[in-house]
Design an enzyme around this catalytic site. Structure first.
Site, PDB file in Angstrom:
ATOM      1  N   ASP A  82       0.881  -1.180   0.000  1.00 59.55           N
ATOM      2  CA  ASP A  82       0.000   0.000   0.000  1.00 59.55           C
ATOM      3  C   ASP A  82       0.917   1.228   0.000  1.00 59.55           C
ATOM      4  O   ASP A  82       1.425   1.639   1.036  1.00 59.55           O
ATOM      5  CB  ASP A  82      -0.887  -0.011   1.255  1.00 59.55           C
ATOM      6  CG  ASP A  82      -1.845   1.171   1.291  1.00 59.55           C
ATOM      7  OD1 ASP A  82      -1.558   2.206   0.657  1.00 59.55           O
ATOM      8  OD2 ASP A  82      -2.894   1.065   1.959  1.00 59.55           O
ATOM      9  N   TRP A 107       5.573  -3.329   7.162  1.00 53.17           N
ATOM     10  CA  TRP A 107       4.472  -4.280   7.004  1.00 53.17           C
ATOM     11  C   TRP A 107       5.028  -5.479   6.265  1.00 53.17           C
ATOM     12  O   TRP A 107       5.698  -5.330   5.245  1.00 53.17           O
ATOM     13  CB  TRP A 107       3.358  -3.613   6.192  1.00 53.17           C
ATOM     14  CG  TRP A 107       2.266  -4.538   5.754  1.00 53.17           C
ATOM     15  CD1 TRP A 107       2.176  -5.192   4.557  1.00 53.17           C
ATOM     16  CD2 TRP A 107       1.097  -4.896   6.490  1.00 53.17           C
ATOM     17  NE1 TRP A 107       1.035  -5.942   4.514  1.00 53.17           N
ATOM     18  CE2 TRP A 107       0.356  -5.774   5.693  1.00 53.17           C
ATOM     19  CE3 TRP A 107       0.625  -4.544   7.759  1.00 53.17           C
ATOM     20  CZ2 TRP A 107      -0.844  -6.314   6.114  1.00 53.17           C
ATOM     21  CZ3 TRP A 107      -0.572  -5.092   8.174  1.00 53.17           C
ATOM     22  CH2 TRP A 107      -1.298  -5.964   7.358  1.00 53.17           C
ATOM     23  N   ASP A 126       8.609   1.708   4.228  1.00 51.41           N
ATOM     24  CA  ASP A 126       8.415   3.041   3.660  1.00 51.41           C
ATOM     25  C   ASP A 126       9.750   3.763   3.678  1.00 51.41           C
ATOM     26  O   ASP A 126      10.587   3.517   4.556  1.00 51.41           O
ATOM     27  CB  ASP A 126       7.377   3.820   4.483  1.00 51.41           C
ATOM     28  CG  ASP A 126       5.967   3.302   4.242  1.00 51.41           C
ATOM     29  OD1 ASP A 126       5.759   2.568   3.251  1.00 51.41           O
ATOM     30  OD2 ASP A 126       5.068   3.619   5.041  1.00 51.41           O
ATOM     31  N   ASN A 154      -2.737  -2.180   6.837  1.00 50.44           N
ATOM     32  CA  ASN A 154      -1.527  -1.750   6.122  1.00 50.44           C
ATOM     33  C   ASN A 154      -1.587  -0.308   5.647  1.00 50.44           C
ATOM     34  O   ASN A 154      -0.608   0.207   5.131  1.00 50.44           O
ATOM     35  CB  ASN A 154      -1.318  -2.694   4.921  1.00 50.44           C
ATOM     36  CG  ASN A 154      -0.013  -2.413   4.211  1.00 50.44           C
ATOM     37  OD1 ASN A 154       0.885  -1.820   4.781  1.00 50.44           O
ATOM     38  ND2 ASN A 154       0.089  -2.837   2.968  1.00 50.44           N
ATOM     39  N   ASP A 155      -2.709   0.352   5.797  1.00 52.68           N
ATOM     40  CA  ASP A 155      -2.825   1.732   5.308  1.00 52.68           C
ATOM     41  C   ASP A 155      -2.247   2.676   6.370  1.00 52.68           C
ATOM     42  O   ASP A 155      -2.949   3.479   6.975  1.00 52.68           O
ATOM     43  CB  ASP A 155      -4.303   2.047   5.022  1.00 52.68           C
ATOM     44  CG  ASP A 155      -4.447   3.369   4.296  1.00 52.68           C
ATOM     45  OD1 ASP A 155      -3.418   3.928   3.872  1.00 52.68           O
ATOM     46  OD2 ASP A 155      -5.584   3.851   4.171  1.00 52.68           O
ATOM     47  N   TRP A 158       4.544   3.925   7.823  1.00 52.62           N
ATOM     48  CA  TRP A 158       5.520   3.157   8.619  1.00 52.62           C
ATOM     49  C   TRP A 158       6.734   4.000   8.995  1.00 52.62           C
ATOM     50  O   TRP A 158       7.656   3.503   9.640  1.00 52.62           O
ATOM     51  CB  TRP A 158       5.929   1.889   7.861  1.00 52.62           C
ATOM     52  CG  TRP A 158       4.751   0.994   7.652  1.00 52.62           C
ATOM     53  CD1 TRP A 158       4.085   0.791   6.482  1.00 52.62           C
ATOM     54  CD2 TRP A 158       4.059   0.234   8.643  1.00 52.62           C
ATOM     55  NE1 TRP A 158       3.021  -0.061   6.674  1.00 52.62           N
ATOM     56  CE2 TRP A 158       2.984  -0.418   7.999  1.00 52.62           C
ATOM     57  CE3 TRP A 158       4.227   0.035  10.008  1.00 52.62           C
ATOM     58  CZ2 TRP A 158       2.096  -1.246   8.675  1.00 52.62           C
ATOM     59  CZ3 TRP A 158       3.342  -0.788  10.681  1.00 52.62           C
ATOM     60  CH2 TRP A 158       2.295  -1.416  10.018  1.00 52.62           C
ATOM     61  N   TYR A 167       6.445  10.646   4.754  1.00 55.48           N
ATOM     62  CA  TYR A 167       6.421   9.471   3.867  1.00 55.48           C
ATOM     63  C   TYR A 167       6.791   9.860   2.438  1.00 55.48           C
ATOM     64  O   TYR A 167       6.242  10.821   1.892  1.00 55.48           O
ATOM     65  CB  TYR A 167       5.023   8.834   3.889  1.00 55.48           C
ATOM     66  CG  TYR A 167       4.840   7.805   2.795  1.00 55.48           C
ATOM     67  CD1 TYR A 167       5.469   6.562   2.888  1.00 55.48           C
ATOM     68  CD2 TYR A 167       4.075   8.081   1.670  1.00 55.48           C
ATOM     69  CE1 TYR A 167       5.327   5.624   1.877  1.00 55.48           C
ATOM     70  CE2 TYR A 167       3.920   7.151   0.662  1.00 55.48           C
ATOM     71  CZ  TYR A 167       4.551   5.917   0.769  1.00 55.48           C
ATOM     72  OH  TYR A 167       4.421   4.992  -0.220  1.00 55.48           O
ATOM     73  N   THR A 170       7.597   3.475  -1.091  1.00 53.34           N
ATOM     74  CA  THR A 170       7.680   2.151  -0.442  1.00 53.34           C
ATOM     75  C   THR A 170       8.535   1.186  -1.268  1.00 53.34           C
ATOM     76  O   THR A 170       8.398   1.142  -2.497  1.00 53.34           O
ATOM     77  CB  THR A 170       6.258   1.556  -0.271  1.00 53.34           C
ATOM     78  OG1 THR A 170       5.442   2.518   0.394  1.00 53.34           O
ATOM     79  CG2 THR A 170       6.267   0.275   0.536  1.00 53.34           C
TER      80      THR A 170
END
Ligand code: ABN
Length: 181
Positions: A82, A107, A126, A154-155, A158, A167, A170
Site C-alpha cells: 500500500d 508491514w 516506507d 496496512n494503510d 511506517w 512518507y 515504499t
C-alpha cells in the site's frame, strides 16, 4: 315434483357458490397482495444473486499485467503493498531514493512467486524524510484487514518510528520463504 326441483336448485346453488369461491381465491385481493409481496421480495433479492452481470464479456482493464514487471502493481512481490513505488521515484525495488531513509518498522506480506509456486515473506518498508513522491501508487494489500483489526492493517505510515516521519515511497524487500506447514 317440487322437492326434486328444490334439491336440483340447491345443488346448482352449491356448485355456483363453489365456483365463485375458487375464482375469488385465485383472483381475490389477498392473492393479489401476496403476489405483489412476492414481486417486491423477489426484486430485492435478485440483485444480490450471483450471476454474470458482464454477460460473458471480459474487460481489458481487469486483465492482470506482467507479474514479473516491477514497474507495475501486478508484480508478484507487491501483493500486499500500500504505497508509491520507490523504483518510480529515483530508488529501486529494494532501496530508497537518495535523501530518504528506510522505515524502522514495516508491514510484512506473504506473496506467491508464480515462477516457482513458493510463498515468500516480503517486507514493505516506507522510505522517509522527503516529501511524498507521486510515482506509481499501488494498493494491493492482500490479506490486510480493516483499521479496527490492530496490527493487521496496512494503510499506515511506517515512518512513524523514524526521526523524520514524512512518507516518500515504499520498497519491497524479500525477507524469507514462508513456512506453510
Ligand atoms: N505505507 C504507505 C502509507 C503511508 C502513509 C499513509 C498511508 C500509507
Amino acid at each position: 315434483m317440487n322437492r326434486l326441483l328444490d334439491a336440483l336448485m340447491t345443488r346448482l346453488d352449491k356448485r355456483a357458490e363453489n365456483m365463485t369461491r375458487q375464482v375469488a381465491q385465485k383472483n381475490g385481493r389477498r392473492s393479489f397482495i401476496s403476489k405483489l409481496g412476492l414481486l417486491v421480495v423477489g426484486s430485492g433479492v435478485l440483485p444480490v444473486l450471483p450471476f454474470d452481470r458482464n454477460f460473458g464479456m471480459a474487460y481489458a482493464d481487469e486483465e492482470k499485467k506482467d507479474p514479473n514487471d516491477p514497474a507495475t502493481c501486478d508484480y508478484w512481490r507487491y501483493c500486499a503493498l500500500d504505497g508509491n513505488l520507490c523504483n518510480d521515484c529515483g530508488g529501486t525495488l529494494t532501496s530508497c531514493p537518495p535523501g530518504a531513509e528506510a522505515s524502522k518498522v514495516s508491514w510484512v506480506g506473504t506473496c506467491r512467486n508464480p515462477n516457482d509456486g513458493k510463498d515468500y515473506l516480503v517486507s514493505y518498508n516506507d522510505c522517509c524524510g522527503k516529501a511524498m513522491c507521486n510515482g506509481t501508487s499501488c494498493v494491493t494489500s492482500e490479506r490486510e484487514r480493516p483499521g479496527y483489526r490492530m496490527g493487521l492493517h496496512n494503510d499506515i505510515n511506517w515512518c512513524m518510528a523514524n526521526t523524520s516521519m514524512g512518507y516518500h515511497c515504499t520498497v519491497a524487500v524479500l525477507v524469507g520463504i514462508a513456512d506453510n506447514a
